[in-house]
Design a protein around this motif. Structure first.
Motif, short mmCIF file in Angstrom:
data_model
loop_
_atom_site.label_atom_id
_atom_site.label_comp_id
_atom_site.label_asym_id
_atom_site.label_seq_id
_atom_site.Cartn_x
_atom_site.Cartn_y
_atom_site.Cartn_z
N ALA A 139 1.13 -1.36 -0.05
CA ALA A 139 -0.52 0.36 0.14
C ALA A 139 0.93 1.34 -0.18
CB ALA A 139 -1.09 -0.24 1.54
N TYR A 140 1.01 2.26 -0.92
CA TYR A 140 1.19 3.90 -0.92
C TYR A 140 0.28 4.68 -1.10
CZ TYR A 140 4.26 7.07 -3.12
OH TYR A 140 5.34 8.17 -3.27
N SER A 141 0.74 5.22 -0.71
CA SER A 141 -0.09 6.88 -0.77
C SER A 141 1.00 8.06 -0.95
CB SER A 141 -1.11 6.93 0.05
OG SER A 141 -0.95 6.85 1.90
N LEU A 142 0.81 8.89 -1.23
CA LEU A 142 1.42 10.31 -1.61
C LEU A 142 0.40 11.44 -1.48
CD1 LEU A 142 4.25 11.90 -1.91
CD2 LEU A 142 3.44 11.68 -4.52
N LEU A 143 -0.14 12.41 -0.63
CA LEU A 143 -0.42 13.93 -0.58
C LEU A 143 0.18 14.71 -0.40
CD1 LEU A 143 -3.09 15.33 0.00
CD2 LEU A 143 -2.57 14.84 2.81
N THR A 144 0.23 15.60 -1.41
CA THR A 144 1.03 16.92 -1.74
C THR A 144 0.53 17.76 -1.60
OG1 THR A 144 0.95 17.19 -4.07
CG2 THR A 144 2.72 15.85 -3.02
N GLY A 145 -0.12 19.26 -1.07
CA GLY A 145 -0.22 20.62 -0.90
C GLY A 145 0.75 21.77 -1.05
N SER A 146 -0.47 23.15 -1.63
CA SER A 146 0.62 24.14 -1.10
C SER A 146 -0.62 24.89 -1.47
CB SER A 146 1.94 24.14 -2.83
OG SER A 146 0.29 23.82 -3.88
N LEU A 147 -0.18 26.33 -0.78
CA LEU A 147 -1.58 27.23 -0.57
C LEU A 147 -0.29 28.89 -0.84
CD1 LEU A 147 -3.68 28.82 0.04
CD2 LEU A 147 -2.47 28.73 2.23
N ASN A 148 -0.73 29.51 -1.80
CA ASN A 148 -0.28 29.87 -2.88
C ASN A 148 -0.72 31.74 -2.90
OD1 ASN A 148 -0.15 29.66 -5.31
ND2 ASN A 148 1.73 28.24 -4.98
N SER A 149 -0.60 32.40 -3.67
CA SER A 149 -1.03 33.73 -4.02
C SER A 149 -2.52 33.08 -5.26
CB SER A 149 -0.29 34.94 -4.43
OG SER A 149 1.00 34.43 -4.76
N ASN A 150 -2.19 31.86 -6.09
CA ASN A 150 -2.39 31.33 -6.41
C ASN A 150 -3.53 30.77 -5.87
OD1 ASN A 150 -0.93 32.40 -9.06
ND2 ASN A 150 0.65 30.72 -8.94
N GLY A 151 -3.84 30.13 -5.19
CA GLY A 151 -4.87 29.06 -4.51
C GLY A 151 -3.91 28.11 -3.57
N LEU A 152 -5.21 27.34 -3.73
CA LEU A 152 -4.67 26.24 -2.67
C LEU A 152 -4.67 24.82 -3.48
CD1 LEU A 152 -4.82 24.60 -0.23
CD2 LEU A 152 -6.80 24.01 -0.08
N GLU A 153 -3.80 23.62 -3.96
CA GLU A 153 -4.01 23.16 -4.74
C GLU A 153 -3.43 21.37 -3.78
OE1 GLU A 153 -1.80 21.14 -8.85
OE2 GLU A 153 -2.06 22.86 -8.53
N MET A 154 -4.47 20.54 -3.88
CA MET A 154 -4.21 19.60 -3.27
C MET A 154 -4.08 18.10 -4.12
SD MET A 154 -3.73 19.93 0.30
CE MET A 154 -4.12 18.92 0.64
N ASN A 155 -3.91 17.39 -4.24
CA ASN A 155 -3.41 15.77 -4.60
C ASN A 155 -3.44 14.67 -4.06
OD1 ASN A 155 -2.78 17.57 -7.66
ND2 ASN A 155 -1.30 18.13 -6.92
N ILE A 156 -3.55 13.91 -4.34
CA ILE A 156 -3.40 12.44 -3.51
C ILE A 156 -3.18 11.57 -4.64
CG2 ILE A 156 -5.69 12.11 -2.91
CD1 ILE A 156 -4.89 11.01 -0.68
N GLU A 157 -2.50 10.54 -4.56
CA GLU A 157 -2.41 9.51 -5.34
C GLU A 157 -2.04 8.13 -4.20
OE1 GLU A 157 1.50 9.03 -8.54
OE2 GLU A 157 0.55 11.47 -8.47
N GLY A 158 -2.81 7.22 -4.64
CA GLY A 158 -3.05 5.96 -3.69
C GLY A 158 -2.86 4.51 -4.53
N LEU A 159 -1.97 3.33 -4.02
CA LEU A 159 -2.00 2.68 -4.68
C LEU A 159 -1.75 0.99 -4.16
CD1 LEU A 159 -0.85 1.04 -7.20
CD2 LEU A 159 1.31 0.60 -6.11
#
Length: 135
Positions: free
Chosen positions: A36-56
Motif C-alpha cells: 500500500a502506498y499513498s502520496l499527499l501533496t499540497g500548496s497554498l500560495n497567491s494562486n490559491g490552494l492545490e491538493m493532490n493525492i495518489e494511492g496504490l
C-alpha cells in the motif's frame, strides 16, 4: 519500522516561506505479497490552494489505484478523481469531475465495470446552475 516481515514507512514534510506553504505526506506499507502506498501533496500560495493525492494498493489477486486533485483559487473550485480496481475476474473504474466558478457549478461521474463476460457503464452529468446576477 519493520516487524514480522511487514514494513511501514511514513514521511511528512511541511515548509513555509513568506510566499508559499507546502505539505507532503508519503506512506508505504509492505509485506511479502501486499503493498500500500499513498502520496499527499499540497500548496497554498497567491494562486490559491492545490491538493493532490495518489494511492496504490497491490494485493494477492489484483490491485487498485486512486488519484485526485483539488484546486481552489480566483477561478473557483475544481476537483477530479479517478479510482480503478482490477482483480482476477473484475475490473472497475470510477471518474468524478466537479467545479464551481462564476458561471455556476457542474459535476460529472462515469463508472465502468466488468466481471467475467458482463460489462456495465454509468454516466451522469450534474446540473449547472447559474447564480442570479445582482445589479
Amino acid at each position: 519500522m519493520t516487524a514480522l516481515g511487514k514494513a511501514l514507512h511514513c514521511k511528512a514534510e511541511f515548509d513555509v516561506t513568506s510566499k508559499e506553504a507546502r505539505l507532503t505526506v508519503e506512506t508505504q506499507a509492505d509485506d511479502a505479497t501486499h503493498r500500500a502506498y499513498s502520496l499527499l501533496t499540497g500548496s497554498l500560495n497567491s494562486n490559491g490552494l492545490e491538493m493532490n493525492i495518489e494511492g496504490l494498493l497491490n494485493f494477492e489477486d489484483g490491485c487498485g489505484t486512486h488519484k485526485g486533485t483539488l484546486t481552489f483559487g480566483a477561478d473557483g473550485l475544481a476537483t477530479s478523481c479517478m479510482t480503478t480496481v482490477e482483480g482476477s475476474s473484475l475490473t472497475f473504474e470510477n471518474t468524478i469531475n466537479a467545479g464551481i466558478d462564476g458561471d455556476g457549478a457542474s459535476m460529472s461521474v462515469v463508472s465502468k465495470g466488468s466481471a467475467q463476460d458482463n460489462t456495465i457503464e454509468l454516466s451522469a452529468e450534474g446540473i449547472r446552475f447559474h447564480p442570479k446576477k445582482r445589479i
